[in-house]
Design an enzyme around this catalytic site. Structure first.
Site, PDB file in Angstrom:
ATOM      1  N   GLY A  40       1.857  -3.762  -3.550  1.00 16.16           N
ATOM      2  CA  GLY A  40       0.831  -3.904  -4.592  1.00 16.16           C
ATOM      3  C   GLY A  40       1.473  -4.312  -5.910  1.00 16.16           C
ATOM      4  O   GLY A  40       2.502  -3.772  -6.298  1.00 16.16           O
ATOM      5  N   ARG A  67       2.156  -7.832   1.388  1.00 21.00           N
ATOM      6  CA  ARG A  67       2.492  -6.649   2.199  1.00 21.00           C
ATOM      7  C   ARG A  67       2.884  -7.202   3.565  1.00 21.00           C
ATOM      8  O   ARG A  67       2.037  -7.453   4.406  1.00 21.00           O
ATOM      9  CB  ARG A  67       1.292  -5.722   2.321  1.00 21.00           C
ATOM     10  CG  ARG A  67       0.821  -5.131   0.993  1.00 21.00           C
ATOM     11  CD  ARG A  67      -0.168  -4.007   1.234  1.00 21.00           C
ATOM     12  NE  ARG A  67      -0.839  -3.580   0.025  1.00 21.00           N
ATOM     13  CZ  ARG A  67      -0.331  -2.715  -0.862  1.00 21.00           C
ATOM     14  NH1 ARG A  67       0.866  -2.204  -0.660  1.00 21.00           N
ATOM     15  NH2 ARG A  67      -1.017  -2.360  -1.926  1.00 21.00           N
ATOM     16  N   ASP A  78       7.725   2.248  -1.915  1.00 16.29           N
ATOM     17  CA  ASP A  78       8.563   2.792  -0.840  1.00 16.29           C
ATOM     18  C   ASP A  78       8.648   1.873   0.383  1.00 16.29           C
ATOM     19  O   ASP A  78       9.679   1.801   1.038  1.00 16.29           O
ATOM     20  CB  ASP A  78       8.163   4.228  -0.475  1.00 16.29           C
ATOM     21  CG  ASP A  78       6.708   4.353  -0.081  1.00 16.29           C
ATOM     22  OD1 ASP A  78       5.965   3.358  -0.206  1.00 16.29           O
ATOM     23  OD2 ASP A  78       6.316   5.452   0.349  1.00 16.29           O
ATOM     24  N   THR A 137       5.254   0.139  -9.024  1.00 14.96           N
ATOM     25  CA  THR A 137       4.002   0.554  -8.383  1.00 14.96           C
ATOM     26  C   THR A 137       3.221   1.441  -9.352  1.00 14.96           C
ATOM     27  O   THR A 137       3.821   2.271 -10.044  1.00 14.96           O
ATOM     28  CB  THR A 137       4.245   1.331  -7.062  1.00 14.96           C
ATOM     29  OG1 THR A 137       3.038   2.021  -6.698  1.00 14.96           O
ATOM     30  CG2 THR A 137       5.352   2.360  -7.164  1.00 14.96           C
ATOM     31  N   ASP A 153       1.409   3.739  -8.486  1.00 20.89           N
ATOM     32  CA  ASP A 153       1.210   5.053  -7.853  1.00 20.89           C
ATOM     33  C   ASP A 153       2.154   6.141  -8.358  1.00 20.89           C
ATOM     34  O   ASP A 153       1.851   7.319  -8.235  1.00 20.89           O
ATOM     35  CB  ASP A 153       1.394   4.938  -6.332  1.00 20.89           C
ATOM     36  CG  ASP A 153       0.287   4.120  -5.679  1.00 20.89           C
ATOM     37  OD1 ASP A 153      -0.752   3.915  -6.315  1.00 20.89           O
ATOM     38  OD2 ASP A 153       0.485   3.687  -4.531  1.00 20.89           O
ATOM     39  N   ASP A 193       4.826   7.243  -7.005  1.00 19.78           N
ATOM     40  CA  ASP A 193       5.025   8.136  -5.864  1.00 19.78           C
ATOM     41  C   ASP A 193       6.472   8.127  -5.371  1.00 19.78           C
ATOM     42  O   ASP A 193       6.737   8.408  -4.207  1.00 19.78           O
ATOM     43  CB  ASP A 193       4.062   7.770  -4.726  1.00 19.78           C
ATOM     44  CG  ASP A 193       4.209   6.311  -4.288  1.00 19.78           C
ATOM     45  OD1 ASP A 193       4.921   5.549  -4.952  1.00 19.78           O
ATOM     46  OD2 ASP A 193       3.604   5.951  -3.261  1.00 19.78           O
ATOM     47  N   ARG A 215      -3.746   6.824  -2.462  1.00 17.98           N
ATOM     48  CA  ARG A 215      -4.180   7.202  -1.109  1.00 17.98           C
ATOM     49  C   ARG A 215      -3.555   8.503  -0.659  1.00 17.98           C
ATOM     50  O   ARG A 215      -4.214   9.358  -0.088  1.00 17.98           O
ATOM     51  CB  ARG A 215      -3.826   6.089  -0.113  1.00 17.98           C
ATOM     52  CG  ARG A 215      -4.804   4.942  -0.158  1.00 17.98           C
ATOM     53  CD  ARG A 215      -4.420   3.876   0.819  1.00 17.98           C
ATOM     54  NE  ARG A 215      -3.166   3.228   0.437  1.00 17.98           N
ATOM     55  CZ  ARG A 215      -2.874   1.969   0.682  1.00 17.98           C
ATOM     56  NH1 ARG A 215      -3.721   1.215   1.341  1.00 17.98           N
ATOM     57  NH2 ARG A 215      -1.730   1.442   0.303  1.00 17.98           N
TER      58      ARG A 215
HETATM   59  O1  F6P Z   1       0.259   0.794  -3.750  1.00 16.23           O
HETATM   60  C1  F6P Z   1      -0.509   0.550  -4.849  1.00 16.23           C
HETATM   61  C2  F6P Z   1      -1.975   0.609  -4.540  1.00 16.23           C
HETATM   62  O2  F6P Z   1      -2.607   0.136  -5.702  1.00 16.23           O
HETATM   63  C3  F6P Z   1      -2.536   1.959  -4.097  1.00 16.23           C
HETATM   64  O3  F6P Z   1      -2.767   2.864  -5.137  1.00 16.23           O
HETATM   65  C4  F6P Z   1      -3.813   1.526  -3.420  1.00 16.23           C
HETATM   66  O4  F6P Z   1      -4.255   2.533  -2.544  1.00 16.23           O
HETATM   67  C5  F6P Z   1      -3.370   0.299  -2.724  1.00 16.23           C
HETATM   68  O5  F6P Z   1      -2.327  -0.257  -3.489  1.00 16.23           O
HETATM   69  C6  F6P Z   1      -4.438  -0.743  -2.505  1.00 16.23           C
HETATM   70  O6  F6P Z   1      -3.872  -1.792  -1.812  1.00 16.23           O
HETATM   71  P1  F6P Z   1      -4.560  -3.195  -1.555  1.00 16.23           P
HETATM   72  O7  F6P Z   1      -4.634  -3.909  -2.861  1.00 16.23           O
HETATM   73  O8  F6P Z   1      -3.658  -3.868  -0.587  1.00 16.23           O
HETATM   74  O9  F6P Z   1      -5.923  -2.909  -1.030  1.00 16.23           O
END
Ligand code: F6P
Length: 322
Positions: A14, A75, A106, A128, A130, A132, A174
């Site tokens: 992301g 991704r 990660d 990120t 997040d 995390d 998540r």
């Molecule tokens: O990893 C970052 C993030 O923004 C998370 O907080 C979220 O759950 C996810 O990416 C959403 O991913 P995508 O944009 O692939 O739907």
């Protein structure tokens, strides 16, 4: 191929505000250290497709204050297969890359660790929203995302207060509630729901009802996407509490926007540190912010510790919400 060292940079997973600032720092520090700089488009997917392009000082002009990542991200599933990793190593060798900087979370680190095992010199940077990754005090993008959430919450509060309503604001996260927790504290949320802490509908109703009994004109509930879905929860609360509850899902708005000064500074420091780490012979590690200083930790240290819930921050937010 040139005798100069060649440092490549990619962004993966992301996107996060501040990634561009990190790319800029990698490129400019590499050039300052008499290296060639190369970018790889669309993260590991571009690596596998051989989508490399040369970078100069001017290539990163005007990107410092831009959100997203101007070199693209993905991704990649292919990078988690043996053939993908072997192809990635081959592509780097074909381009004469002597060091790779990966910017992401990660998942990005896990693939980078595999590259390191196969002999690639690679350093990670935590990008990120997040936050995390436990080994670093914070990640690039987290601060900007918190500011975006606070700004949105203030706007929601205006209408919540005018109509004397309860609002649920769903934020990203998540499996990790850091964004909900810290932005909930900063925005003065009455209730914060995170994936790490079990919750009961009755407890939420009780908090909201107690607030109303004390004369509160509105309530704000900040919920991480991994703890509950705002619209379903709004329906359940409307039933249980006996008054109308509205929901707002902030979604990808949280990932966009110009990075905060904090994220730009962090990204600039981390990008420069990553280049110097590669030139010092380091590999298989990620740059971390630890007590205001730059540090390096192994990829395994960064992703293997399950993200720790900051209980004291949660407790503080709940005391102050009263
Ligand atoms: O990893 C970052 C993030 O923004 C998370 O907080 C979220 O759950 C996810 O990416 C959403 O991913 P995508 O944009 O692939 O739907």
């Amino acid at each position: 191929m040139s005798a100069k060292r060649r440092i490549a940079v990619l962004t993966s997973g992301g996107d996060a505000p501040g990634m561009n600032a990190a790319i800029r720092a990698v490129v400019r520090m590499a050039v300052a250290r008499d290296c060639e700089a190369v970018a790889i488009r669309h993260g590991y997917e571009g690596l596998l497709d051989g989508d490399f392009f040369e970078m100069e000082l001017g290539s990163v002009g005007g990107v410092l204050d831009r959100g997203g990542t101007f070199i693209g991200t993905s991704r990649s599933q292919r990078m988690f297969a043996e053939e993908g990793l072997d192809l990635g190593v081959q592509q780097l060798a074909d381009q004469g890359i002597t060091g790779l900087v990966v910017i992401g979370g990660d998942g990005t680190y896990r693939a980078a660790e595999e590259l390191d095992r196969r002999g690639v010199k690679v350093i990670g940077i935590p990008g990120t929203i997040d936050n995390d990754i436990d080994a670093t005090d914070t990640t690039i993008g987290f601060d900007t995302a918190q500011n975006t959430i606070c700004d949105a919450t203030s706007k929601v509060r205006d209408t919540a207060s005018s109509h004397e309503r309860t609002f649920i604001i769903e934020v990203m996260g998540r499996t990790c509630g850091m964004l909900a927790l810290y932005s909930g504290l900063a925005a003065g949320a009455d209730v914060i729901l995170v994936p790490e802490v079990p919750w009961k509908i009755e407890d939420i109703c009780q908090s909201v009802s107690q607030g109303i009994a004390r004369g509160k004109k509105h309530s704000i509930i900040v919920v991480a996407e991994g703890a509950a879905h705002a619209f379903g929860l709004a329906e359940d609360l409307t039933q249980s509490c006996g008054h109308q509850v509205r929901a707002v899902v902030l979604g990808h708005i949280q990932r966009g926007g110009s990075p905060s000064a904090f994220d730009r500074t962090l990204a600039s420091r981390m990008g420069a540190t990553a280049v110097d780490a590669l030139l010092a012979g380091e590999s298989g590690k990620a740059v971390c912010l630890q007590n205001a200083d730059m540090a390096l930790e192994t990829f395994a240290t960064c992703y293997s510790h399950h993200h720790e819930m900051k209980q004291h921050i949660y407790d503080l937010a709940m005391v102050l919400a009263r």
